[in-house]
Motif scaffolding. Structure first.
Motif, PDB file in Angstrom:
ATOM      1  N   PRO A  26       0.794  -1.236   0.000  1.00  0.00           N
ATOM      2  CA  PRO A  26       0.000   0.000   0.000  1.00  0.00           C
ATOM      3  C   PRO A  26       0.826   1.287   0.000  1.00  0.00           C
ATOM      4  CG  PRO A  26      -0.753  -1.513   1.713  1.00  0.00           C
ATOM      5  CD  PRO A  26       0.464  -2.114   1.097  1.00  0.00           C
ATOM      6  N   ASN A  27       1.979   1.266   0.633  1.00  0.00           N
ATOM      7  CA  ASN A  27       2.770   2.497   0.731  1.00  0.00           C
ATOM      8  C   ASN A  27       3.926   2.556  -0.261  1.00  0.00           C
ATOM      9  OD1 ASN A  27       4.299   0.515   1.981  1.00  0.00           O
ATOM     10  ND2 ASN A  27       5.170   1.938   3.463  1.00  0.00           N
ATOM     11  N   PHE A  28       3.973   1.619  -1.220  1.00  0.00           N
ATOM     12  CA  PHE A  28       5.114   1.569  -2.135  1.00  0.00           C
ATOM     13  C   PHE A  28       5.270   2.860  -2.931  1.00  0.00           C
ATOM     14  CE2 PHE A  28       6.888   0.934  -6.333  1.00  0.00           C
ATOM     15  CZ  PHE A  28       8.135   0.441  -6.015  1.00  0.00           C
ATOM     16  N   VAL A  29       4.210   3.324  -3.568  1.00  0.00           N
ATOM     17  CA  VAL A  29       4.294   4.504  -4.427  1.00  0.00           C
ATOM     18  C   VAL A  29       4.725   5.721  -3.615  1.00  0.00           C
ATOM     19  CG1 VAL A  29       2.969   6.092  -5.879  1.00  0.00           C
ATOM     20  CG2 VAL A  29       2.653   3.632  -6.113  1.00  0.00           C
ATOM     21  N   GLU A  30       4.127   5.885  -2.457  1.00  0.00           N
ATOM     22  CA  GLU A  30       4.464   7.029  -1.597  1.00  0.00           C
ATOM     23  C   GLU A  30       5.938   6.979  -1.176  1.00  0.00           C
ATOM     24  OE1 GLU A  30       3.434   8.480   2.922  1.00  0.00           O
ATOM     25  OE2 GLU A  30       1.878   7.454   1.780  1.00  0.00           O
ATOM     26  N   GLU A  31       6.413   5.813  -0.772  1.00  0.00           N
ATOM     27  CA  GLU A  31       7.801   5.681  -0.322  1.00  0.00           C
ATOM     28  C   GLU A  31       8.780   5.841  -1.486  1.00  0.00           C
ATOM     29  OE1 GLU A  31      11.061   5.194   2.231  1.00  0.00           O
ATOM     30  OE2 GLU A  31       9.019   5.849   2.534  1.00  0.00           O
ATOM     31  N   ALA A  32       8.450   5.293  -2.645  1.00  0.00           N
ATOM     32  CA  ALA A  32       9.311   5.445  -3.821  1.00  0.00           C
ATOM     33  C   ALA A  32       9.431   6.920  -4.201  1.00  0.00           C
ATOM     34  CB  ALA A  32       8.766   4.638  -4.991  1.00  0.00           C
ATOM     35  N   ARG A  33       8.325   7.615  -4.162  1.00  0.00           N
ATOM     36  CA  ARG A  33       8.340   9.050  -4.472  1.00  0.00           C
ATOM     37  C   ARG A  33       9.184   9.815  -3.455  1.00  0.00           C
ATOM     38  NH1 ARG A  33       6.452  13.044  -7.294  1.00  0.00           N
ATOM     39  NH2 ARG A  33       5.692  14.969  -6.357  1.00  0.00           N
ATOM     40  N   ARG A  34       9.009   9.507  -2.172  1.00  0.00           N
ATOM     41  CA  ARG A  34       9.771  10.183  -1.128  1.00  0.00           C
ATOM     42  C   ARG A  34      11.273   9.990  -1.336  1.00  0.00           C
ATOM     43  NH1 ARG A  34      12.589   9.427   3.251  1.00  0.00           N
ATOM     44  NH2 ARG A  34      12.487   7.173   3.134  1.00  0.00           N
ATOM     45  N   GLN A  35      11.667   8.750  -1.614  1.00  0.00           N
ATOM     46  CA  GLN A  35      13.082   8.463  -1.795  1.00  0.00           C
ATOM     47  C   GLN A  35      13.636   9.108  -3.065  1.00  0.00           C
ATOM     48  OE1 GLN A  35      14.139   4.331  -1.348  1.00  0.00           O
ATOM     49  NE2 GLN A  35      12.797   4.098   0.422  1.00  0.00           N
ATOM     50  N   SER A  36      12.865   9.081  -4.151  1.00  0.00           N
ATOM     51  CA  SER A  36      13.366   9.663  -5.397  1.00  0.00           C
ATOM     52  C   SER A  36      13.480  11.184  -5.287  1.00  0.00           C
ATOM     53  CB  SER A  36      12.496   9.274  -6.583  1.00  0.00           C
ATOM     54  OG  SER A  36      11.205   9.812  -6.449  1.00  0.00           O
ATOM     55  N   LEU A  37      12.538  11.823  -4.606  1.00  0.00           N
ATOM     56  CA  LEU A  37      12.645  13.270  -4.404  1.00  0.00           C
ATOM     57  C   LEU A  37      13.851  13.613  -3.539  1.00  0.00           C
ATOM     58  CD1 LEU A  37       8.912  14.278  -3.893  1.00  0.00           C
ATOM     59  CD2 LEU A  37      10.404  14.930  -5.792  1.00  0.00           C
ATOM     60  N   ARG A  38      14.071  12.824  -2.510  1.00  0.00           N
ATOM     61  CA  ARG A  38      15.230  13.056  -1.643  1.00  0.00           C
ATOM     62  C   ARG A  38      16.537  12.899  -2.427  1.00  0.00           C
ATOM     63  NH1 ARG A  38      16.764   9.949   3.957  1.00  0.00           N
ATOM     64  NH2 ARG A  38      18.415  11.392   4.520  1.00  0.00           N
ATOM     65  N   SER A  40      16.908  13.190  -5.674  1.00  0.00           N
ATOM     66  CA  SER A  40      17.023  14.200  -6.730  1.00  0.00           C
ATOM     67  C   SER A  40      17.535  15.530  -6.195  1.00  0.00           C
ATOM     68  CB  SER A  40      15.679  14.403  -7.425  1.00  0.00           C
ATOM     69  OG  SER A  40      14.765  15.087  -6.585  1.00  0.00           O
ATOM     70  N   ARG A  41      17.369  15.745  -4.918  1.00  0.00           N
ATOM     71  CA  ARG A  41      17.810  17.007  -4.307  1.00  0.00           C
ATOM     72  C   ARG A  41      19.231  16.943  -3.771  1.00  0.00           C
ATOM     73  NH1 ARG A  41      12.136  17.052  -1.472  1.00  0.00           N
ATOM     74  NH2 ARG A  41      10.926  18.118  -3.060  1.00  0.00           N
ATOM     75  N   HIS A  42      19.837  15.768  -3.774  1.00  0.00           N
ATOM     76  CA  HIS A  42      21.178  15.622  -3.212  1.00  0.00           C
ATOM     77  C   HIS A  42      22.224  15.872  -4.299  1.00  0.00           C
ATOM     78  CE1 HIS A  42      24.588  14.013  -1.053  1.00  0.00           C
ATOM     79  NE2 HIS A  42      23.834  14.080   0.038  1.00  0.00           N
ATOM     80  N   PRO A  43      23.183  16.771  -4.047  1.00  0.00           N
ATOM     81  CA  PRO A  43      24.172  17.129  -5.077  1.00  0.00           C
ATOM     82  C   PRO A  43      24.964  15.939  -5.625  1.00  0.00           C
ATOM     83  CG  PRO A  43      24.416  18.529  -3.127  1.00  0.00           C
ATOM     84  CD  PRO A  43      23.381  17.497  -2.810  1.00  0.00           C
ATOM     85  N   SER A  44      25.236  14.952  -4.800  1.00  0.00           N
ATOM     86  CA  SER A  44      26.051  13.821  -5.268  1.00  0.00           C
ATOM     87  C   SER A  44      25.316  12.945  -6.280  1.00  0.00           C
ATOM     88  CB  SER A  44      26.508  12.972  -4.085  1.00  0.00           C
ATOM     89  OG  SER A  44      25.406  12.297  -3.514  1.00  0.00           O
ATOM     90  N   GLU A  45      24.015  13.109  -6.414  1.00  0.00           N
ATOM     91  CA  GLU A  45      23.230  12.296  -7.336  1.00  0.00           C
ATOM     92  C   GLU A  45      23.025  12.952  -8.702  1.00  0.00           C
ATOM     93  OE1 GLU A  45      22.334   9.157  -6.711  1.00  0.00           O
ATOM     94  OE2 GLU A  45      23.418   9.381  -4.838  1.00  0.00           O
ATOM     95  N   LYS A  46      23.528  14.152  -8.884  1.00  0.00           N
ATOM     96  CA  LYS A  46      23.296  14.895 -10.122  1.00  0.00           C
ATOM     97  C   LYS A  46      23.733  14.121 -11.366  1.00  0.00           C
ATOM     98  CE  LYS A  46      23.974  19.267 -12.530  1.00  0.00           C
ATOM     99  NZ  LYS A  46      23.254  18.744 -13.644  1.00  0.00           N
ATOM    100  N   ASN A  47      24.928  13.558 -11.354  1.00  0.00           N
ATOM    101  CA  ASN A  47      25.419  12.819 -12.530  1.00  0.00           C
ATOM    102  C   ASN A  47      24.526  11.627 -12.853  1.00  0.00           C
ATOM    103  OD1 ASN A  47      27.552  14.557 -12.911  1.00  0.00           O
ATOM    104  ND2 ASN A  47      29.004  13.298 -11.772  1.00  0.00           N
TER     105      ASN A  47
END
Length: 63
Positions: A26-38, A40-47
């Motif tokens: 039930p919470n998969f989509v919400e958790e996946a979105r939370r993790q991907s947004l986090r 995407s905002r981290h500088p080390s993940e830009k590349n």
């Protein structure tokens, strides 16, 4: 199944168990979105994100 596994082992293979997220949870989509947004905002993940976006664009061209 036992004989099948024995043949695979004799061929030099071994079984591996892999656990993956349950996309039906039930919470998969919400958790996946939370993790991907986090991420995407981290500088080390830009590349990595730039690469994923570039590959996604290539896939869009194929259709």
């Amino acid at each position: 199944m036992r004989a099948y596994r024995a043949r695979l082992r004799a061929a030099g293979l071994r079984p591996v168990q892999i656990w993956v997220p349950d996309v039906r949870a039930p919470n998969f989509v919400e958790e996946a979105r939370r993790q991907s947004l986090r991420a995407s905002r981290h500088p080390s993940e830009k590349n990595a994100i730039d690469f994923i976006e570039a590959v996604a664009e290539l896939d869009d061209d194929a259709s």
